[in-house]
Design a protein around this motif. Structure first.
Motif, PDB file in Angstrom:
ATOM      1  N   VAL A 189       0.852   7.738   8.242  1.00 29.29           N
ATOM      2  CA  VAL A 189      -0.229   8.500   7.617  1.00 29.29           C
ATOM      3  C   VAL A 189       0.307   9.258   6.399  1.00 29.29           C
ATOM      4  O   VAL A 189      -0.316   9.267   5.325  1.00 29.29           O
ATOM      5  CB  VAL A 189      -0.864   9.481   8.620  1.00 29.29           C
ATOM      6  N   ALA A 190       1.461   9.869   6.549  1.00 30.50           N
ATOM      7  CA  ALA A 190       2.058  10.610   5.436  1.00 30.50           C
ATOM      8  C   ALA A 190       2.456   9.664   4.309  1.00 30.50           C
ATOM      9  O   ALA A 190       2.262   9.970   3.124  1.00 30.50           O
ATOM     10  CB  ALA A 190       3.279  11.381   5.927  1.00 30.50           C
ATOM     11  N   GLU A 191       3.002   8.507   4.668  1.00 33.90           N
ATOM     12  CA  GLU A 191       3.420   7.532   3.656  1.00 33.90           C
ATOM     13  C   GLU A 191       2.222   7.017   2.863  1.00 33.90           C
ATOM     14  O   GLU A 191       2.279   6.884   1.635  1.00 33.90           O
ATOM     15  CB  GLU A 191       4.147   6.370   4.334  1.00 33.90           C
ATOM     16  N   LEU A 192       1.130   6.745   3.555  1.00 30.80           N
ATOM     17  CA  LEU A 192      -0.073   6.242   2.891  1.00 30.80           C
ATOM     18  C   LEU A 192      -0.721   7.306   2.011  1.00 30.80           C
ATOM     19  O   LEU A 192      -1.403   6.974   1.035  1.00 30.80           O
ATOM     20  CB  LEU A 192      -1.077   5.748   3.933  1.00 30.80           C
ATOM     21  N   SER A 193      -0.505   8.554   2.334  1.00 30.71           N
ATOM     22  CA  SER A 193      -1.125   9.644   1.578  1.00 30.71           C
ATOM     23  C   SER A 193      -0.328  10.031   0.346  1.00 30.71           C
ATOM     24  O   SER A 193      -0.832  10.772  -0.509  1.00 30.71           O
ATOM     25  CB  SER A 193      -1.281  10.876   2.480  1.00 30.71           C
ATOM     26  N   ALA A 194       0.907   9.553   0.266  1.00 33.92           N
ATOM     27  CA  ALA A 194       1.766   9.928  -0.854  1.00 33.92           C
ATOM     28  C   ALA A 194       1.208   9.401  -2.163  1.00 33.92           C
ATOM     29  O   ALA A 194       0.718   8.279  -2.243  1.00 33.92           O
ATOM     30  CB  ALA A 194       3.175   9.395  -0.632  1.00 33.92           C
TER      31      ALA A 194
ATOM     32  N   VAL B  54       0.817  -1.217   0.000  1.00 31.06           N
ATOM     33  CA  VAL B  54       0.000   0.000   0.000  1.00 31.06           C
ATOM     34  C   VAL B  54       0.851   1.268   0.000  1.00 31.06           C
ATOM     35  O   VAL B  54       0.332   2.359   0.257  1.00 31.06           O
ATOM     36  CB  VAL B  54      -0.981   0.010   1.194  1.00 31.06           C
ATOM     37  N   SER B  55       2.133   1.138  -0.271  1.00 28.26           N
ATOM     38  CA  SER B  55       2.987   2.313  -0.461  1.00 28.26           C
ATOM     39  C   SER B  55       4.147   1.912  -1.360  1.00 28.26           C
ATOM     40  O   SER B  55       4.371   0.728  -1.619  1.00 28.26           O
ATOM     41  CB  SER B  55       3.514   2.857   0.880  1.00 28.26           C
ATOM     42  N   GLY B  56       4.905   2.902  -1.810  1.00 28.27           N
ATOM     43  CA  GLY B  56       6.040   2.629  -2.674  1.00 28.27           C
ATOM     44  C   GLY B  56       7.266   2.149  -1.935  1.00 28.27           C
ATOM     45  O   GLY B  56       8.280   1.806  -2.556  1.00 28.27           O
ATOM     46  N   ASP B  57       7.196   2.101  -0.595  1.00 27.28           N
ATOM     47  CA  ASP B  57       8.338   1.692   0.221  1.00 27.28           C
ATOM     48  C   ASP B  57       8.092   0.367   0.939  1.00 27.28           C
ATOM     49  O   ASP B  57       8.531   0.174   2.076  1.00 27.28           O
ATOM     50  CB  ASP B  57       8.668   2.776   1.254  1.00 27.28           C
ATOM     51  N   GLY B  58       7.386  -0.539   0.278  1.00 26.83           N
ATOM     52  CA  GLY B  58       7.238  -1.887   0.813  1.00 26.83           C
ATOM     53  C   GLY B  58       6.283  -2.038   1.975  1.00 26.83           C
ATOM     54  O   GLY B  58       6.305  -3.072   2.667  1.00 26.83           O
ATOM     55  N   LEU B  59       5.450  -1.017   2.230  1.00 26.57           N
ATOM     56  CA  LEU B  59       4.493  -1.109   3.338  1.00 26.57           C
ATOM     57  C   LEU B  59       3.376  -2.081   2.968  1.00 26.57           C
ATOM     58  O   LEU B  59       2.820  -2.019   1.864  1.00 26.57           O
ATOM     59  CB  LEU B  59       3.906   0.267   3.652  1.00 26.57           C
ATOM     60  N   ILE B  60       3.041  -2.978   3.903  1.00 22.90           N
ATOM     61  CA  ILE B  60       2.094  -4.064   3.653  1.00 22.90           C
ATOM     62  C   ILE B  60       0.929  -3.964   4.629  1.00 22.90           C
ATOM     63  O   ILE B  60       1.130  -3.921   5.850  1.00 22.90           O
ATOM     64  CB  ILE B  60       2.781  -5.438   3.820  1.00 22.90           C
ATOM     65  N   LEU B  61      -0.283  -3.943   4.113  1.00 24.11           N
ATOM     66  CA  LEU B  61      -1.494  -4.001   4.935  1.00 24.11           C
ATOM     67  C   LEU B  61      -1.923  -5.449   5.097  1.00 24.11           C
ATOM     68  O   LEU B  61      -1.998  -6.203   4.120  1.00 24.11           O
ATOM     69  CB  LEU B  61      -2.627  -3.212   4.269  1.00 24.11           C
TER      70      LEU B  61
END
Length: 683
Positions: free
Chosen positions: A677-682, A72-79
């Protein structure tokens, strides 16, 4: 927690498709290379194109702990779900820092916690290798057939994935042997925990609310994939969309449903009803009782046993639901008619013959092998380590094509990771689990049975479990690594009692595996291919296979259902948590919820339901809207979906998901994580 859900009370449950009829309505866990776009277009007036499917596939993640997830982000964040990371929280906890109870928020990325044994995998390619695998069968039967099949599969996997550091190849059996598909995965073996709420926030309502709705559960967490010590670059991620779902809108659930039995024959269902489920219910119920009693002895044991207890209670609810489904006369009559219809359509087709009778013969043979096969492999983490080390050492001395599944070149990296990653072992819990399994073996096999004598010798289950657990060094990851690297010579030279015990049992376990291959697995492989041909001939190729913990997509809509004359709403709000709370477990509000009550937006949509067809393994699957954005994470089914293992009812079966709206509120107000929050909003 979704590992299936309960079946309905009337025969309309199976008016759609069960063991053989074509799928209708919102039914189906479809493979990405056979999505029914035309059928969905007819139902909803819209269907995703190939570009949409490709993008979603690239963002879908399989977690090797048995769950699903999404980037869910460009930096490997996983939901994913909280219950999918509970073991990671548990493994990183101790008496001084109980992350499972208190939750975890990484102050920065350097603080993110490594999850032992976890691996994230993304499908990069799906290839049809049916002809290659089936060509190995020739005129072989029984064990010879299974060995030839497994050898060819091992060759395909090795040839297709020479770089096992970054890729994993897995040949998957579909339609009971009718198709074989090669799934190629990009894998990430360094997975870390970034954010998780308190356990009570995710498990509010506990076992009474499990597989029910309305729900008030924050069953969501975030992991991050790393490679070479840096977060993975994931441009093909899903866009985070923190909004409330709208009634009637189209939704997709993309994940890895674990296992279903919708293609089972009547004889296979009879075995489930008469043998496997009754034994599983009885023995698991006793394990639950033993564990609860032990956890009552001290706060330490209560903490150390919680993760195990949650899993046991979830499984019990699933088994009870399946048992009810297979003992309902209307349900089983409909299943029988579905099979009879397929047999009528197949009559006179000499190429198909009578695979139902072949399956019946195989199941009858399996009845005599099931108990020894089940009970000659004791339970417990330490014994599990010992058995894996022994089998790995033995199998690695063979050519790749002759090894057992799980020990081939393509599978060994994950086997090694799960075996050697450091994680805590609690001796009392392992001893209790092993003692329970040995006592059940003696009970079901009989005191004088040769397998009981092999398992126990002159000792009682209690004496043996205590001696082995207290005497072993296998809780030490360094010692496990030493044995792994030393191979068979190190195993045979080891004086570790658990290793020697596993060595003693290994020959009998292999003997039973060979007997099962000869009498059961081999005949089922041959018959399964014929049954698949029968379905394709009768209904065409627009069918979905049983779940296999491989990537699937289901479509549906946000929709409630009618329960006892009342309409069940599509969603709940976070404010409803406080209205439902009683102050007594499991309906006690999580401390952070209580502390931040004044700041929480009570109107925030919390959990919601859809008609998507899911099963266990879909835990953590993203719920995706028509625009391809993620609006939730599936974490459960309603009580009617427990029969989803055998069939789907569009009127009653529902997926339960936590909304991104609620997760965003928690990230901002309850368990603050401004960087996330900022990462998800990018964009």
């Amino acid at each position: 927690m979704i590992r299936t859900s309960f079946y309905a009370s009337t025969a309309i449950l199976l008016a759609s498709a069960l063991s053989s009829a074509p799928a209708r309505a919102d039914e189906g866990m479809w493979t990405f290379d056979n999505f029914p776009a035309e059928r969905m277009q007819e139902t909803y007036g819209w269907a995703p194109d190939q570009a949409w499917l490709d993008k979603v596939q690239a963002a879908a993640v399989r977690l090797t702990g048995g769950c699903s997830a999404s980037f869910v982000s460009g930096d490997g964040l996983i939901l994913t779900n909280h219950h999918c990371v509970a073991s990671c929280l548990f493994d990183n906890s101790d008496a001084g820092a109980d992350y499972l109870d208190a939750g975890f928020v990484a102050a920065n990325r350097s603080d993110e916690l490594t999850c032992p044994g976890q691996q994230a995998e993304v499908v990069t390619q799906i290839s049809d290798v049916t002809d290659q695998v089936k060509a190995s069968f020739g005129t072989l039967t029984g064990e010879a057939l299974t060995k030839a099949r497994d050898a060819r599969i091992a060759e395909i996997e090795t040839e297709s994935c020479p770089d096992t550091e970054k890729y994993r190849c897995q040949v998957v059996t579909l339609f009971g042997g009718g198709q074989y598909k090669l799934y190629t995965y990009r894998k990430y073996s360094d997975v870390r925990l970034a954010w998780a709420p308190e356990d009570r926030a995710a498990t509010f309502g506990g076992d009474p609310d499990n597989f029910n709705f309305p729900r008030y559960s924050l069953d969501a967490s975030f992991l991050r994939a790393y490679e070479n010590g840096e977060p993975v670059d994931t441009p093909n991620h899903l866009q985070w969309n923190p909004r409330a779902p709208e009634e009637g809108e189209v939704t997709f659930v993309v994940g890895n449903p674990g296992s279903t039995s919708r293609l089972y024959t009547q004889s296979q269902l009879a075995f489930e009803r008469e043998v496997r489920l009754p034994i599983t219910l009885a023995t698991t119920s006793e394990l639950r009782g033993r564990l609860i009693r032990a956890m009552d002895e001290s706060p330490e044991k209560a903490r150390e046993g919680l993760d195990t207890l949650n899993g046991i209670e979830n499984s019990l609810k699933v088994y009870i639901g399946r048992t009810k489904a297979l003992n309902d006369p209307q349900f089983t009559a409909t299943l029988a008619e579905q099979e009879a219809e397929l047999r009528r359509r197949s009559a006179g087709n000499s190429a198909i013959g009578d695979p139902w009778t072949e399956v019946e013969g195989a199941v009858d043979a399996y009845r005599t092998l099931y108990l020894p096969a089940r009970f000659t492999s004791p339970s417990g983490s330490l014994y599990g380590y010992a058995r894996a080390l022994v089998f790995a050492a033995q199998e690695r001395e063979k050519p790749n094509a002759q090894r057992l599944p799980g020990y081939t070149d393509s599978a060994l990296p994950l086997t090694r990771k799960r075996l050697l990653d450091e994680r805590p072992v609690y001796p009392w819990l392992d001893e209790m689990t092993m003692e329970w399994s040995l006592s059940k073996a003696r009970e079901y096999l009989g005191v004088d049975d040769p397998d009981t004598r092999l398992l126990l010798g002159q000792e009682s289950p209690e004496q043996l479990a205590e001696r082995l657990v207290e005497g072993t060094r296998l809780a030490d990851a360094a010692y496990r690594t030493q044995l792994w690297e030393g191979g068979m010579a190190a195993i045979e030279a080891s004086d570790d009692p658990m290793i020697q015990y596993a060595l003693k049992l290994a020959e009998r376990q292999r003997e039973l595996d060979a007997a099962i291959d000869e009498a059961y697995s081999g005949p089922l492989t041959a018959a399964g291919a014929k049954l698949a041909d029968a379905r394709f001939a009768a209904y065409g190729d627009s069918l979905y296979p049983d779940a296999t913990f491989t990537l699937r997509i289901s479509y549906g809509q946000v929709k409630g259902w009618e329960e006892r004359g009342n309409q069940v709403p599509i969603s709940t709000t976070m404010g409803g948590t406080f209205e439902r709370a009683t102050g007594n477990a499991p309906f006690d509000v999580a401390p952070a919820f209580a502390e931040n009550r004044a700041d929480i937006n009570m109107a925030t949509t919390y959990d919601f339901v859809t008609t998507n067809d899911i099963i266990g393994g879909n835990s953590g699957s993203p719920v995706i809207d028509r625009a391809g954005t993620v609006i939730g994470a599936a974490f459960d089914g309603n009580i009617h979906s427990l029969g989803g293992n055998y069939g789907y009812d569009p009127n009653l079966n529902r997926t339960v998901a936590v909304s991104t709206d609620a997760v965003q509120e928690a990230l901002k107000t309850i368990y603050p994580a401004p960087a996330l929050v900022a990462e998800l909003s990018a964009k």
